[in-house]
Design a protein around this motif. Structure first.
Motif, short mmCIF file in Angstrom:
data_model
loop_
_atom_site.label_atom_id
_atom_site.label_comp_id
_atom_site.label_asym_id
_atom_site.label_seq_id
_atom_site.Cartn_x
_atom_site.Cartn_y
_atom_site.Cartn_z
N PHE A 1 26.15 -5.69 6.31
CA PHE A 1 25.11 -6.01 7.30
C PHE A 1 24.85 -4.79 8.18
O PHE A 1 25.78 -4.11 8.60
CB PHE A 1 25.53 -7.20 8.16
CG PHE A 1 25.40 -8.52 7.46
CD1 PHE A 1 24.16 -9.08 7.22
CD2 PHE A 1 26.53 -9.18 7.02
CE1 PHE A 1 24.04 -10.30 6.57
CE2 PHE A 1 26.43 -10.40 6.37
CZ PHE A 1 25.18 -10.96 6.14
N ASP A 2 23.59 -4.51 8.43
CA ASP A 2 23.21 -3.30 9.16
C ASP A 2 23.31 -3.52 10.67
O ASP A 2 22.48 -4.19 11.27
CB ASP A 2 21.78 -2.90 8.79
CG ASP A 2 21.37 -1.59 9.47
OD1 ASP A 2 22.26 -0.89 9.98
OD2 ASP A 2 20.16 -1.27 9.46
N PHE A 3 24.35 -2.96 11.26
CA PHE A 3 24.51 -2.99 12.71
C PHE A 3 24.07 -1.65 13.29
O PHE A 3 24.83 -0.96 13.97
CB PHE A 3 25.96 -3.31 13.08
CG PHE A 3 26.38 -4.70 12.70
CD1 PHE A 3 25.85 -5.80 13.34
CD2 PHE A 3 27.31 -4.90 11.68
CE1 PHE A 3 26.23 -7.09 12.99
CE2 PHE A 3 27.70 -6.18 11.32
CZ PHE A 3 27.16 -7.29 11.98
N ASN A 4 22.84 -1.27 12.94
CA ASN A 4 22.24 -0.01 13.41
C ASN A 4 23.07 1.21 13.00
O ASN A 4 23.23 2.16 13.78
CB ASN A 4 22.07 -0.04 14.94
CG ASN A 4 21.07 -1.09 15.37
OD1 ASN A 4 20.01 -1.25 14.76
ND2 ASN A 4 21.41 -1.83 16.41
N TYR A 5 23.58 1.17 11.78
CA TYR A 5 24.31 2.33 11.27
C TYR A 5 23.34 3.47 11.00
O TYR A 5 22.17 3.26 10.68
CB TYR A 5 25.04 1.98 9.97
CG TYR A 5 26.15 0.97 10.14
CD1 TYR A 5 27.22 1.23 10.98
CD2 TYR A 5 26.12 -0.24 9.44
CE1 TYR A 5 28.25 0.30 11.13
CE2 TYR A 5 27.14 -1.16 9.58
CZ TYR A 5 28.20 -0.89 10.44
OH TYR A 5 29.20 -1.81 10.58
N LYS B 1 18.92 0.45 1.88
CA LYS B 1 18.75 -0.63 2.84
C LYS B 1 17.58 -1.51 2.45
O LYS B 1 16.52 -1.02 2.08
CB LYS B 1 18.51 -0.05 4.24
CG LYS B 1 18.31 -1.10 5.32
CD LYS B 1 18.08 -0.46 6.68
CE LYS B 1 17.79 -1.53 7.73
NZ LYS B 1 17.54 -0.94 9.07
N ASN C 1 17.93 -6.48 6.57
CA ASN C 1 19.11 -6.29 7.42
C ASN C 1 20.37 -6.01 6.62
O ASN C 1 21.48 -6.03 7.17
CB ASN C 1 19.33 -7.53 8.29
CG ASN C 1 18.23 -7.73 9.31
OD1 ASN C 1 17.72 -6.76 9.87
ND2 ASN C 1 17.85 -8.98 9.56
N VAL D 1 31.74 3.72 7.07
CA VAL D 1 31.25 3.05 8.27
C VAL D 1 31.71 3.80 9.53
O VAL D 1 30.93 3.97 10.48
CB VAL D 1 31.73 1.58 8.30
CG1 VAL D 1 31.49 0.95 9.68
CG2 VAL D 1 31.02 0.77 7.22
N SER E 1 29.32 5.66 12.26
CA SER E 1 29.41 5.20 13.64
C SER E 1 29.79 6.30 14.61
O SER E 1 30.01 6.05 15.80
CB SER E 1 30.42 4.04 13.74
OG SER E 1 30.02 2.96 12.90
#
Length: 250
Positions: free
Chosen positions: A105-109, A148, A151, A175, A179
């Motif tokens: 899931f894309d957490f604004n990476y 991508k 999401n 990840v 980050s």
């Protein structure tokens, strides 16, 4: 014959047969024996507990017609779905390539950093710092692609063989890098604590051989069984749709 199948790995205590607990291999072997189809099987890949599959492969020796075997298996198994076959008699471990996909899931990476980290792990490396294995830790990863869609970020791994927990540890490192954690080639010599990504989003998408498999359709009853929960629904989304036939390995 070789049989290709999918399963929801979250419902089993891993893939490899074990006494007293339900495993993917153990359940398949039980049905094969109870129905007089085969007494044993060989598997292409033994996925970890929690990891699912769309295209794992087993070899069995039987005089029964493949479609009949698949019908019996699908009628007597839960969360395991056979969908393709080949009449070749080959140890399934001797595959050309295995394709795994990690669903992130894309957490604004930072997608560019994810792709950069992926390139860092491509090629032949000693992955001793990314596995619980303690010998034969040199592995070649042919390709890691990152893309991508909405999401969701798909991280696809292509290699002939892998090490224990390797993909999940590489995803965790990727990840961390995306980050903001900085590292380079020194990670292959210096052990760093990246943790390990959870198993549930990891799926063995396919196992490739130098010959095709024949894909069969799905009955309404099987379709209903496959949409009971999220992962089973995801299996149906892949296998029940036209996109499955357009996968690189099909």
């Amino acid at each position: 014959m070789l049989l290709k199948f999918a399963y929801d790995g979250t419902k089993f205590y891993g893939y490899q047969r074990q006494p007293d607990v339900p495993t993917v291999e153990g359940e398949i072997l039980r049905v094969l024996r109870e129905n007089g189809i085969a007494e044993d099987l060989k598997s292409a890949s033994r996925t970890d507990r929690g990891v699912s599959a769309l295209g794992n492969v087993i070899l069995i020796h039987t005089n029964m017609e493949p479609r009949k075997v698949i019908g019996i298996l699908n009628s007597n198994l839960d969360r395991i779905y056979f969908h393709s076959f080949s009449l070749h008699n080959l140890n399934p471990r001797h595959a050309e390539k295995r394709w795994y996909r990690y669903h992130l899931f894309d957490f604004n990476y930072d997608l560019k950093k994810l792709k950069y980290a992926a390139r860092m792990f491509e090629g032949e490396h000693d992955f001793k710092n990314f596995t619980r294995a303690r010998k034969n830790t040199v592995v070649r990863i042919d390709k890691i692609s990152v893309k991508k869609e909405g999401n969701m970020i798909y991280i696809d791994f292509f290699a002939r063989n892998y090490l224990w927990n390797l993909i999940r540890r590489l995803v965790a490192a990727m990840v961390k890098y995306a980050s903001g954690m900085e590292f380079g080639e020194e990670i292959f010599e210096k052990r760093m604590n990246f943790g390990i990504a959870p198993p549930e989003p990891l799926v063995l998408m396919d196992v490739r051989y130098p010959f095709p498999f024949e894909h069969i359709g799905f009955s309404r009853r099987l379709r209903e069984k496959m949409v009971i929960n999220y992962l089973a629904g995801m299996v149906y989304l892949y296998l029940g749709g036209e996109n499955y036939k357009s996968f690189n390995f099909i």
